[in-house]
Design a protein around this motif. Sequence first.
Motif, mmCIF file in Angstrom:
data_model
loop_
_atom_site.group_PDB
_atom_site.id
_atom_site.type_symbol
_atom_site.label_atom_id
_atom_site.label_comp_id
_atom_site.label_asym_id
_atom_site.label_seq_id
_atom_site.Cartn_x
_atom_site.Cartn_y
_atom_site.Cartn_z
ATOM 1 N N THR A 16 0.809 -1.227 0.000
ATOM 2 C CA THR A 16 0.000 0.000 0.000
ATOM 3 C C THR A 16 0.838 1.270 0.000
ATOM 4 N N VAL A 17 2.144 1.147 0.199
ATOM 5 C CA VAL A 17 3.016 2.326 0.302
ATOM 6 C C VAL A 17 3.885 2.412 -0.951
ATOM 7 N N GLY A 18 3.465 3.282 -1.878
ATOM 8 C CA GLY A 18 4.205 3.467 -3.115
ATOM 9 C C GLY A 18 5.229 4.574 -3.037
ATOM 10 N N ARG A 19 5.061 5.469 -2.079
ATOM 11 C CA ARG A 19 6.018 6.558 -1.839
ATOM 12 C C ARG A 19 5.967 6.888 -0.359
ATOM 13 N N PRO A 20 6.986 7.563 0.179
ATOM 14 C CA PRO A 20 7.018 7.829 1.619
ATOM 15 C C PRO A 20 5.791 8.604 2.109
ATOM 16 N N LEU A 21 5.344 8.246 3.319
ATOM 17 C CA LEU A 21 4.214 8.899 3.979
ATOM 18 C C LEU A 21 4.674 9.362 5.355
ATOM 19 N N VAL A 22 4.402 10.589 5.698
ATOM 20 C CA VAL A 22 4.702 11.092 7.037
ATOM 21 C C VAL A 22 3.486 10.868 7.919
ATOM 22 N N LEU A 23 3.714 10.271 9.066
ATOM 23 C CA LEU A 23 2.672 10.094 10.077
ATOM 24 C C LEU A 23 3.024 11.036 11.221
ATOM 25 N N ASP A 24 2.240 12.088 11.370
ATOM 26 C CA ASP A 24 2.490 13.135 12.358
ATOM 27 C C ASP A 24 1.450 13.011 13.465
ATOM 28 N N LEU A 25 1.887 12.509 14.621
ATOM 29 C CA LEU A 25 0.993 12.305 15.772
ATOM 30 C C LEU A 25 1.262 13.385 16.802
ATOM 31 N N THR A 26 0.198 14.029 17.281
ATOM 32 C CA THR A 26 0.329 15.150 18.209
ATOM 33 C C THR A 26 -0.273 14.807 19.568
ATOM 34 N N GLY A 29 2.242 11.539 23.878
ATOM 35 C CA GLY A 29 2.783 10.448 23.076
ATOM 36 C C GLY A 29 3.121 10.872 21.658
ATOM 37 N N ALA A 30 3.231 12.180 21.440
ATOM 38 C CA ALA A 30 3.470 12.713 20.103
ATOM 39 C C ALA A 30 4.752 12.168 19.487
ATOM 40 N N THR A 31 4.711 11.951 18.193
ATOM 41 C CA THR A 31 5.883 11.538 17.427
ATOM 42 C C THR A 31 5.622 11.822 15.962
ATOM 43 N N THR A 55 3.680 13.714 1.444
ATOM 44 C CA THR A 55 2.362 13.221 1.833
ATOM 45 C C THR A 55 2.325 13.052 3.338
ATOM 46 N N ARG A 56 1.405 13.744 3.983
ATOM 47 C CA ARG A 56 1.332 13.736 5.446
ATOM 48 C C ARG A 56 -0.013 13.246 5.934
ATOM 49 N N ILE A 57 0.054 12.502 7.029
ATOM 50 C CA ILE A 57 -1.135 12.021 7.727
ATOM 51 C C ILE A 57 -1.070 12.621 9.126
ATOM 52 N N HIS A 58 -2.043 13.435 9.492
ATOM 53 C CA HIS A 58 -2.066 14.104 10.797
ATOM 54 C C HIS A 58 -3.150 13.486 11.675
ATOM 55 N N SER A 59 -2.773 13.208 12.929
ATOM 56 C CA SER A 59 -3.717 12.671 13.909
ATOM 57 C C SER A 59 -3.151 12.930 15.291
ATOM 58 N N THR A 60 -3.988 12.827 16.294
ATOM 59 C CA THR A 60 -3.461 12.815 17.654
ATOM 60 C C THR A 60 -2.929 11.408 17.928
ATOM 61 N N ALA A 61 -2.013 11.295 18.870
ATOM 62 C CA ALA A 61 -1.494 9.975 19.244
ATOM 63 C C ALA A 61 -2.605 9.117 19.850
ATOM 64 N N VAL A 62 -3.482 9.735 20.621
ATOM 65 C CA VAL A 62 -4.621 9.009 21.201
ATOM 66 C C VAL A 62 -5.545 8.536 20.085
ATOM 67 N N PHE A 64 -4.664 7.896 17.024
ATOM 68 C CA PHE A 64 -3.964 6.823 16.324
ATOM 69 C C PHE A 64 -4.221 5.480 17.001
ATOM 70 N N ALA A 65 -4.155 5.456 18.315
ATOM 71 C CA ALA A 65 -4.402 4.201 19.041
ATOM 72 C C ALA A 65 -5.808 3.675 18.764
#
Length: 118
Positions: A16-26, A29-31, A55-62, A64-65
């Motif tokens: 499913t990953v054809g190019r890099p994706l940034v996962l930005d968790l706030t 537990g942010a990372t 390509t960025r995916i933004h979510s809270t860490a909570v 994400f869980a």
Amino acid sequence: MLAGLPRMHGPGLTATVGRPLVLDLTGPGATTVTVCPATGPDDRLTVVPGADATTRIHSTAVGFAAWATTRRPWRDRCRTGDAAAATPFLDFLDIIQPGGQAPTVPSTPSRRKSACPL
């Protein structure tokens, strides 16, 4: 949970990953990590610290869980810049029951230097 993604999902999530994706968790537990595509047909995707993709995916860490375990829909808890690139990954991801049918995702090579092992 992030470090185990490649081992837990294997080739299904990798496809499913054809190019890099940034996962930005706030929040607590942010990372921020970059999910990098596999470098060869028998390789797995990798997860590296930092933001090294457009390509960025933004979510809270909570959040994400909740959505990474499919207890809640990711669409209610994420924002994505390039939905076409992020949706296959987000639809396939399930930390609790990894597996399923991987969609076909075209790969678009990047010419810029990246933290991803290419």
